[in-house]
Design an enzyme around this catalytic site. Structure first.
Site, PDB file in Angstrom:
ATOM      1  N   CYS A 174       0.722  -1.345  -0.293  1.00  0.00           N
ATOM      2  CA  CYS A 174      -0.041  -0.120  -0.030  1.00  0.00           C
ATOM      3  C   CYS A 174       0.286   1.057   0.064  1.00  0.00           C
ATOM      4  O   CYS A 174       1.747   1.647   1.066  1.00  0.00           O
ATOM      5  CB  CYS A 174      -1.220  -0.440   1.299  1.00  0.00           C
ATOM      6  SG  CYS A 174      -2.027   1.267   0.814  1.00  0.00           S
ATOM      7  N   GLY A 175       0.981   2.088  -0.906  1.00  0.00           N
ATOM      8  CA  GLY A 175       0.924   3.011  -1.384  1.00  0.00           C
ATOM      9  C   GLY A 175       1.743   4.073   0.118  1.00  0.00           C
ATOM     10  O   GLY A 175       3.050   4.528   0.123  1.00  0.00           O
ATOM     11  N   HIS A 176       0.195   4.386  -0.255  1.00  0.00           N
ATOM     12  CA  HIS A 176      -0.043   5.295   0.453  1.00  0.00           C
ATOM     13  C   HIS A 176       0.602   5.372   1.875  1.00  0.00           C
ATOM     14  O   HIS A 176       0.792   5.996   2.766  1.00  0.00           O
ATOM     15  CB  HIS A 176      -1.560   6.237   0.903  1.00  0.00           C
ATOM     16  CG  HIS A 176      -2.366   5.629   1.470  1.00  0.00           C
ATOM     17  ND1 HIS A 176      -3.183   4.602   0.661  1.00  0.00           N
ATOM     18  CD2 HIS A 176      -2.862   6.237   3.001  1.00  0.00           C
ATOM     19  CE1 HIS A 176      -4.072   3.635   1.761  1.00  0.00           C
ATOM     20  NE2 HIS A 176      -3.814   5.174   3.025  1.00  0.00           N
ATOM     21  N   CYS A 184      -2.969   6.901  -5.346  1.00  0.00           N
ATOM     22  CA  CYS A 184      -2.709   4.917  -4.720  1.00  0.00           C
ATOM     23  C   CYS A 184      -1.456   4.960  -5.374  1.00  0.00           C
ATOM     24  O   CYS A 184      -1.326   5.024  -6.023  1.00  0.00           O
ATOM     25  CB  CYS A 184      -3.853   4.247  -5.669  1.00  0.00           C
ATOM     26  SG  CYS A 184      -3.883   2.675  -5.196  1.00  0.00           S
ATOM     27  N   GLY A 185      -0.420   4.738  -4.135  1.00  0.00           N
ATOM     28  CA  GLY A 185       0.733   4.360  -4.732  1.00  0.00           C
ATOM     29  C   GLY A 185       1.430   3.399  -5.537  1.00  0.00           C
ATOM     30  O   GLY A 185       1.659   2.676  -6.931  1.00  0.00           O
ATOM     31  N   THR A 186       0.294   1.975  -5.531  1.00  0.00           N
ATOM     32  CA  THR A 186       0.026   0.099  -5.999  1.00  0.00           C
ATOM     33  C   THR A 186      -0.134   1.207  -7.313  1.00  0.00           C
ATOM     34  O   THR A 186      -0.237   0.549  -8.531  1.00  0.00           O
ATOM     35  CB  THR A 186      -0.155  -0.666  -5.191  1.00  0.00           C
ATOM     36  OG1 THR A 186      -1.672  -0.463  -4.695  1.00  0.00           O
ATOM     37  CG2 THR A 186       0.373  -1.257  -4.199  1.00  0.00           C
TER      38      THR A 186
HETATM   39  O1  PYC Z   1      -1.982   3.751  -1.771  1.00  0.00           O
HETATM   40  O2  PYC Z   1      -0.816   1.720  -2.630  1.00  0.00           O
HETATM   41  C1  PYC Z   1      -2.381   2.781  -2.533  1.00  0.00           C
HETATM   42  C2  PYC Z   1      -3.148   2.018  -1.649  1.00  0.00           C
HETATM   43  C3  PYC Z   1      -3.881   0.848  -1.678  1.00  0.00           C
HETATM   44  C4  PYC Z   1      -4.503   0.714  -1.109  1.00  0.00           C
HETATM   45  C5  PYC Z   1      -5.802   2.171  -0.613  1.00  0.00           C
HETATM   46  N1  PYC Z   1      -3.812   2.920  -0.816  1.00  0.00           N
END
Ligand code: PYC
Length: 309
Positions: free
Chosen positions: A93-95, A236-238
């Site tokens: 999870c990036g964030h 969303c980092g991913t």
């Molecule tokens: O930032 O990767 C992310 C992420 C995945 C689900 C919520 N945020």
């Protein structure tokens, strides 16, 4: 073993681009020792009540992403982490990773510099800048399928790419809706109908796992529906990693070129990639802020102590 009358778990809450992360400082002792993939499985099978208690009503909002702080396997890693949400468990999870590093710094447990973090899907290399910004080099991101046609329950046909960025994504450009905040209810519905159509079609990631994140894109803006029918307030980092894998595969973004990813609420990550073995190695940069800290209290006489679900 009988349930204790009261259990307490220390936490730090933060948000990254508007998306909350609840970091659990206690709890991993329940899981014992192992890799993050092993500990995630143990948590899923035996301690799922803690996931639900931490991120669901009445203790939290179901948009909360949880992060269980764990002891790493490698002695030179800063920590391990298991990410989860209102519906289950995430790969990466990036964030949440940005929130984790920021919260550990806020606690005085991490200083600016580079820190390896173990996740169930691989090691992520984070860097805390003296400015407070956090960047991380994600696990390898890759596009598995391109131009997949999907017929939605209402008969409309959309197309998209299937890509891995630490979670599986279906990235769709011809979704037909303006990516504006006032359209969020319609974007939720469209994304959910894509998710249902994916399920119906039997299409999965090439490791056999469900494609459970839907990313609607227009230029640099996205709308991401997460499993559990909640949308990501952050870029969303991913999802940004999956997008970079697609841009790289299409020859639309050169290695090292900066991509600015904007979320549906207007928050931003900057991102770039280097080529990796069979995909790309994305670097994502953003900022988090601490919003609360305290203790979760679970009392055995509370019928909703494990979440109102
Ligand atoms: O930032 O990767 C992310 C992420 C995945 C689900 C919520 N945020």
């Amino acid at each position: 073993m009988s349930e204790p009358a009261e259990q307490r778990f220390r936490f730090v809450d933060s948000h990254t681009g508007g998306e909350p992360t609840r970091l659990l400082l206690d709890g991993s002792a329940l899981l014992g020792k192992g890799t993050m993939a092993e500990l995630r499985e143990r948590m899923r099978q035996h301690f799922d009540w803690l996931r639900s208690a931490a991120v669901n009503e009445p203790r939290a909002s179901p948009i909360t992403v949880g992060a269980m702080l764990c002891a790493p396997v490698a002695t030179d890693a800063a920590c391990g982490v298991i990410f989860f949400n209102n519906a289950g468990y995430l790969g990466m999870c990036g964030h949440g990773l940005i929130g984790l590093i920021h919260s550990l710094h806020w606690l005085g447990q991490l200083q600016p510099g580079r820190h390896s973090v173990e996740t169930p899907v691989g090691v992520v290399e984070a860097e805390l800048e003296t400015s407070g910004a956090v960047s991380f080099r994600n696990v390898l991101a890759r596009r598995a399928m391109s131009g997949v046609a999907l017929t939605l329950p209402d008969g409309a046909v959309v197309h998209g790419d299937v890509a891995w960025g630490g979670n599986w994504f279906f990235l769709c450009e011809d979704h037909g809706l303006p990516l504006q905040r006032e359209n969020i209810p319609a974007l939720m519905q469209r994304s959910e109908s894509i998710r249902l159509a994916l399920q119906e079609s039997g299409l999965r990631g090439d490791d056999g796992n469900e494609i459970d994140h839907i990313e609607l894109t227009t230029g640099n803006r996205n709308f991401v529906l997460c499993p559990g029918y909640e949308y990501d307030r952050s870029p969303c980092g991913t999802g940004t990693s999956a997008k970079l894998a697609c841009l790289a595969a299409d020859g639309k973004l050169a290695p090292g070129a900066v991509w600015e990813q904007e979320s549906i609420i207007g928050s931003r990550f900057t991102a770039a990639y280097q080529h990796g073995e069979g995909g790309v190695l994305p670097t994502i940069r953003g900022r988090a802020s601490v919003t609360a800290s305290g203790e979760l209290v679970l009392r055995s006489d509370d019928e909703f102590r494990f979440g109102n679900v």
